[in-house]
Design a protein around this motif. Structure first.
Motif, mmCIF file in Angstrom:
data_model
loop_
_atom_site.group_PDB
_atom_site.id
_atom_site.type_symbol
_atom_site.label_atom_id
_atom_site.label_comp_id
_atom_site.label_asym_id
_atom_site.label_seq_id
_atom_site.Cartn_x
_atom_site.Cartn_y
_atom_site.Cartn_z
ATOM 1 N N MET A 10 43.406 42.212 8.342
ATOM 2 C CA MET A 10 43.509 41.187 7.296
ATOM 3 C C MET A 10 42.162 40.541 6.995
ATOM 4 O O MET A 10 42.058 39.696 6.110
ATOM 5 C CB MET A 10 44.508 40.100 7.735
ATOM 6 N N ASN A 11 41.110 40.932 7.744
ATOM 7 C CA ASN A 11 39.794 40.317 7.537
ATOM 8 C C ASN A 11 39.343 40.403 6.088
ATOM 9 O O ASN A 11 38.923 39.415 5.494
ATOM 10 C CB ASN A 11 38.740 40.984 8.438
ATOM 11 N N THR A 12 39.423 41.613 5.515
ATOM 12 C CA THR A 12 38.943 41.788 4.138
ATOM 13 C C THR A 12 39.885 41.138 3.124
ATOM 14 O O THR A 12 39.489 40.862 2.001
ATOM 15 C CB THR A 12 38.795 43.284 3.797
ATOM 16 N N VAL A 13 41.153 40.905 3.542
ATOM 17 C CA VAL A 13 42.101 40.237 2.640
ATOM 18 C C VAL A 13 41.783 38.743 2.571
ATOM 19 O O VAL A 13 41.844 38.134 1.496
ATOM 20 C CB VAL A 13 43.557 40.429 3.135
ATOM 21 N N LEU A 14 41.410 38.169 3.702
ATOM 22 C CA LEU A 14 41.239 36.718 3.778
ATOM 23 C C LEU A 14 39.831 36.255 3.409
ATOM 24 O O LEU A 14 39.607 35.065 3.262
ATOM 25 C CB LEU A 14 41.586 36.233 5.190
ATOM 26 N N ASP A 15 38.860 37.176 3.263
ATOM 27 C CA ASP A 15 37.542 36.732 2.807
ATOM 28 C C ASP A 15 37.446 36.883 1.286
ATOM 29 O O ASP A 15 38.455 37.059 0.605
ATOM 30 C CB ASP A 15 36.409 37.477 3.547
ATOM 31 N N ASP A 16 36.235 36.826 0.748
ATOM 32 C CA ASP A 16 36.075 36.805 -0.714
ATOM 33 C C ASP A 16 36.468 38.114 -1.397
ATOM 34 O O ASP A 16 36.638 38.155 -2.614
ATOM 35 C CB ASP A 16 34.624 36.472 -1.075
ATOM 36 N N ASN A 17 36.587 39.195 -0.614
ATOM 37 C CA ASN A 17 36.945 40.487 -1.233
ATOM 38 C C ASN A 17 38.401 40.515 -1.704
ATOM 39 O O ASN A 17 38.721 41.181 -2.692
ATOM 40 C CB ASN A 17 36.729 41.640 -0.239
ATOM 41 N N CYS A 18 39.302 39.823 -0.966
ATOM 42 C CA CYS A 18 40.746 39.803 -1.283
ATOM 43 C C CYS A 18 41.291 41.224 -1.445
ATOM 44 O O CYS A 18 42.042 41.514 -2.386
ATOM 45 C CB CYS A 18 41.016 38.998 -2.558
ATOM 46 N N THR A 19 40.888 42.122 -0.571
ATOM 47 C CA THR A 19 41.277 43.531 -0.673
ATOM 48 C C THR A 19 41.831 44.009 0.661
ATOM 49 O O THR A 19 41.200 43.805 1.702
ATOM 50 C CB THR A 19 40.061 44.404 -1.052
ATOM 51 N N LEU A 20 43.010 44.651 0.629
ATOM 52 C CA LEU A 20 43.571 45.239 1.851
ATOM 53 C C LEU A 20 43.095 46.681 1.950
ATOM 54 O O LEU A 20 43.343 47.485 1.047
ATOM 55 C CB LEU A 20 45.102 45.192 1.819
ATOM 56 N N CYS A 21 42.373 47.005 3.020
ATOM 57 C CA CYS A 21 41.844 48.362 3.218
ATOM 58 C C CYS A 21 42.736 49.088 4.226
ATOM 59 O O CYS A 21 42.861 48.656 5.375
ATOM 60 C CB CYS A 21 40.409 48.310 3.722
#
Length: 298
Positions: free
Chosen positions: A277-288
């Motif tokens: 969830m790191n990339t979801v919760l930072d400015d990217n708002c993207t689930l990888c």
């Protein structure tokens, strides 16, 4: 590769020998805050940025040590973004009042009772004689009380305040966490806010665009394996199987109506499942996802 961080493995020495060490320095928070305040439209940003950094330094030293307290760059940035939004919404308010309101609204929800008083005293010392007018949540507060009454729940002022604080936090953060003991009212808090926002849009037909019909998708991330949560490859057939979490998030993103969608991970947090969830919760708002797919949340 982040050795010393929960959930990451330490690098073996023979691998470390292949890389050269490099030093990292702590950024100048005051300079970053000053530039961001300028970009948000503040004129007196030099003085305000110094006071803000001093406030965070004093708060981190004086309040109690809790796992969910954060006085780092991410917290500073969210306060500055919130201050910019308040500045544009209330152009006639003095700039120091706008900044105090942003710092108060983004920090008070997470403080324990005794730390709350300490934080407000630090603000009073740094901004002597500044009076911050209380914000009016008229129709939202009325709707919260109506939903509590309809569900046969009591309406203590502290609980209503906590629901309003959750709404404030959701306006500036893309993701948030409700922390507390079992039976502390975490589920009732978000369900009450969901009901209040939905009621304001459906029944009251509010003119405020922030109030929309809200849907929740709730599941426990600890009751399934990681592969079942985010998806995994079958090692024998190399076939991709979608996970529960990724399927729910994809379906929520595909819905283009203005309705709000909350994906609720209802369970204990550990470094294993929260890592994705790191990339979801930072400015990217993207689930990888492990198959290379990127789901951009909006």
């Amino acid at each position: 590769m982040n050795p010393g961080y929960a959930g990451r493995t330490e690098l073996p020495d023979n691998l470390k020998a292949l890389f050269r060490p490099m030093s990292m320095m702590i950024p100048d928070y005051a300079l970053v805050a000053e530039v961001m305040l300028f970009s948000e439209g503040f004129e007196d940003s030099k003085v305000l940025s110094r006071k803000m950094v001093k406030l965070y330094k004093l708060a981190s030293e004086q309040v109690s040590q809790q796992d969910h307290y954060d006085f780092g760059m991410r917290a500073v940035k969210s306060v500055l973004v919130m201050a910019g939004g308040l500045k544009r919404a209330n152009p006639d308010l003095p700039e120091d009042v706008v900044l105090i309101r942003a710092m108060r609204d983004s920090n008070l929800p997470k403080f324990l009772v005794h730390d709350m008083e300490l934080f407000q005293n630090i603000i009073a010392d740094l901004f002597p004689g500044v009076h911050v007018p209380s914000q009016d949540y008229g129709e939202l507060e009325q709707s919260i009380r109506a939903v509590l009454s309809q569900r046969g729940l009591q309406q203590p002022a502290d609980f209503v305040t906590k629901v309003v604080q959750m709404y404030d936090t959701m306006c500036v953060r893309f993701g948030m966490m409700l922390v507390g003991p079992t039976g502390g009212g975490k589920t009732a808090c978000y369900q009450t806010l969901q009901g209040a926002l939905t009621r304001l849009r459906k029944d009251v037909n509010s003119t405020n665009e922030e109030y929309q019909v809200t849907h929740t998708y709730t599941f426990n991330p600890k009751c399934i394996k990681m592969g079942e949560l985010y998806g995994e490859y079958n090692l024998l057939t190399n076939e991709w199987t979608d996970g529960l979490g990724s399927t729910i998030i994809r379906s929520a993103v595909a819905d283009t109506t203005p309705d709000r969608k909350w994906v609720v991970f209802d369970g204990p947090v550990d470094a294993i499942w929260i890592e994705n969830m790191n990339t979801v919760l930072d400015d990217n708002c993207t689930l990888c996802l492990p198959n290379g797919e990127r789901i951009k949340l909006n």
